[in-house]
Motif scaffolding. Structure first.
Motif, PDB file in Angstrom:
ATOM      1  N   VAL A 135      -1.701   4.889  -6.984  1.00 49.91           N
ATOM      2  CA  VAL A 135      -1.274   4.553  -5.620  1.00 49.91           C
ATOM      3  C   VAL A 135      -0.652   3.167  -5.584  1.00 49.91           C
ATOM      4  CG1 VAL A 135      -2.041   4.179  -3.245  1.00 49.91           C
ATOM      5  CG2 VAL A 135      -3.084   5.998  -4.617  1.00 49.91           C
TER       6      VAL A 135
ATOM      7  N   ILE B 212       0.505   0.297  -2.923  1.00 50.10           N
ATOM      8  CA  ILE B 212       0.309  -0.120  -1.540  1.00 50.10           C
ATOM      9  C   ILE B 212       1.250  -1.270  -1.215  1.00 50.10           C
ATOM     10  CG2 ILE B 212      -1.286  -1.063   0.179  1.00 50.10           C
ATOM     11  CD1 ILE B 212      -3.581   0.247  -1.240  1.00 50.10           C
TER      12      ILE B 212
ATOM     13  N   LEU C 178      -7.572  -1.220   3.012  1.00 48.10           N
ATOM     14  CA  LEU C 178      -7.026   0.026   2.463  1.00 48.10           C
ATOM     15  C   LEU C 178      -7.174   0.059   0.945  1.00 48.10           C
ATOM     16  CD1 LEU C 178      -5.525   2.666   3.095  1.00 48.10           C
ATOM     17  CD2 LEU C 178      -3.372   1.391   2.896  1.00 48.10           C
TER      18      LEU C 178
ATOM     19  N   LEU D 265       1.355   4.031  -0.112  1.00 47.91           N
ATOM     20  CA  LEU D 265       0.727   3.786   1.181  1.00 47.91           C
ATOM     21  C   LEU D 265       1.260   2.478   1.737  1.00 47.91           C
ATOM     22  CD1 LEU D 265      -2.997   4.700   0.406  1.00 47.91           C
ATOM     23  CD2 LEU D 265      -1.200   6.174   1.338  1.00 47.91           C
TER      24      LEU D 265
ATOM     25  N   ALA E 158       7.459   3.152   3.994  1.00 48.14           N
ATOM     26  CA  ALA E 158       7.195   4.567   3.700  1.00 48.14           C
ATOM     27  C   ALA E 158       8.491   5.351   3.545  1.00 48.14           C
ATOM     28  CB  ALA E 158       6.332   5.174   4.810  1.00 48.14           C
TER      29      ALA E 158
ATOM     30  N   ILE F  20       2.635   7.529   3.112  1.00 45.63           N
ATOM     31  CA  ILE F  20       1.941   7.526   4.398  1.00 45.63           C
ATOM     32  C   ILE F  20       1.928   6.100   4.913  1.00 45.63           C
ATOM     33  CG2 ILE F  20      -0.185   8.070   5.645  1.00 45.63           C
ATOM     34  CD1 ILE F  20      -0.947   9.942   3.354  1.00 45.63           C
TER      35      ILE F  20
ATOM     36  N   GLY G 231      -8.482   7.053   6.097  1.00 44.54           N
ATOM     37  CA  GLY G 231      -7.304   7.252   5.258  1.00 44.54           C
ATOM     38  C   GLY G 231      -7.643   7.802   3.884  1.00 44.54           C
TER      39      GLY G 231
ATOM     40  N   VAL H 141      -6.265  11.375   2.685  1.00 46.45           N
ATOM     41  CA  VAL H 141      -5.472  11.552   1.470  1.00 46.45           C
ATOM     42  C   VAL H 141      -6.148  12.532   0.521  1.00 46.45           C
ATOM     43  CG1 VAL H 141      -4.644  10.384  -0.617  1.00 46.45           C
ATOM     44  CG2 VAL H 141      -4.322   9.318   1.633  1.00 46.45           C
TER      45      VAL H 141
END
Length: 367
Positions: free
Chosen positions: A56, A58, A80, A183, A205, A216, A241, A245
């Motif tokens: 991921v 971010i 997050l 994200l 995004a 997202i 979240g 996910v």
């Protein structure tokens, strides 16, 4: 000073900032709490390994500083990051050096971008990703040939995602393929209705799906003044979240055909978030750019708010508007977005869209 300017001045630490006002040097924030990811509001935490193996990236538009007492400059990003790592994801943060709220999908067309690793993270967040391969590495991106400093101009949100996906991640972390998911957020303040086009959170995004990576965008409401962004809102949203996910991943519904925008209500007063609602971008205005003449050739930039003067375009005409679900009903709002703004364009992947809608309406976490 007019009422518009008074409210504007109060909101400059809020969700929509028209210009960065300088960056505080790296320091422990002092207002973060330590410990493992919490779901907030009594909701169950995500499974410890529900996102195992998921790579991921971010980013956000609030920066990665997390130094302001208002929690408006990146605190949501660290919540997050914490929740995703707690669920087993391998996370890397590549975010703007300074606050870039309101930048939309803007990109920088020249110069040099520097991705500088942050070694001293905000207090309480240092060890959240210690067991992951990338260890939750955090990079801030400035527009500078050389080290980023307190006054360095910042990359935009879209810049950071494009840089990461077009070689930055490989150079800085050794990832030899694109992340599984991008994200953006968690933003300080919601991104709903007409302001969605201005949102740097959404812009990041959109940059991801333009590169073929699922994305997202997460945004959380502030308190009633919209000048302070309670940590419990970020924490509850982050836990939601991670579970959200995980459900999409389990069903094979992480798609680059469109992005999802998830807005979370204010739960800091004790009222829990209502179940997620599948929504559309509203057409009414919640806030907008306002300009007040302060000299012969000069205009102060601020924010206009509904109720400041007669005739404000506040009325919402979209029945399933994101703003109505969030503000009127206290619901989590989930909205599909695409970079194709062609009026009347056909949905390229209607079956996946319908599956995600059914997931949101029936099987997604309830808060």
């Amino acid at each position: 000073m007019s009422s518009t300017r008074r409210r504007l001045a109060a909101a400059t630490t809020g969700a929509v900032l028209l210009a960065a006002s300088g960056v505080t040097a790296y320091a422990a924030s002092g207002h973060a709490t330590s410990g493992n990811a919490a779901s907030g509001n009594g909701a169950p935490a995500p499974g410890a390994r529900s996102l195992a193996g998921l790579r991921v990236l971010i980013s956000n538009d609030d920066s990665m500083q997390a130094a302001k007492k208002s929690n408006s400059d990146g605190m949501g990003l660290y919540e997050l990051r914490r929740a995703m790592c707690a669920a087993g994801a391998d996370v890397v943060v590549i975010a703007p050096w300074q606050v870039q709220s309101g930048k939309g999908t803007a990109v920088t067309n020249g110069g040099v971008l520097t991705a500088q690793r942050r070694t001293a993270l905000p207090a309480g967040y240092e060890n959240d990703c210690a067991g992951a391969p990338a260890q939750g590495a955090v990079f801030g991106v400035c527009l500078s040939e050389g080290p980023c400093g307190g006054d360095s101009p910042s990359a935009t949100p879209a810049d950071t995602v494009k840089l990461a996906l077009r070689g930055g991640l490989k150079a800085k972390t050794g990832w030899d393929r694109a992340p599984d998911l991008v994200l953006s957020g968690i933003n300080s303040g919601p991104n709903v209705s007409a302001q969605v086009n201005d949102s740097g959170t959404v812009g990041a995004a959109i940059a991801a799906i333009d590169e073929g990576v699922p994305a997202i965008a997460f945004s959380s409401a502030g308190d009633e003044t919209n000048t302070y962004f309670p940590q419990e809102n970020y924490r509850a949203h982050a836990a939601f979240g991670a579970r959200f996910v995980a459900g999409l991943r389990e069903r094979g519904l992480l798609t680059p055909e469109f992005a999802l925008k998830v807005d979370y209500p204010d739960i800091s007063t004790g009222t829990p978030a209502g179940p997620p609602r599948w929504t559309s971008v509203g057409h009414g205005k919640v806030v907008w750019h306002a300009y007040e003449q302060v000299g012969a050739d000069s205009f102060a930039i601020g924010l206009g708010f509904c109720g400041d003067r007669p005739g404000d375009p506040c009325s919402e005409t979209v029945a399933d508007a994101d703003s109505a679900a969030l503000f009127r009903d206290g619901r989590i709002s989930v909205t599909p977005l695409t970079s194709d703004r062609t009026y009347g364009a056909k949905t390229p992947d209607p079956r996946t869209l319908r599956k995600i809608q059914r997931y949101v309406e029936n099987d997604a976490p309830r808060r």
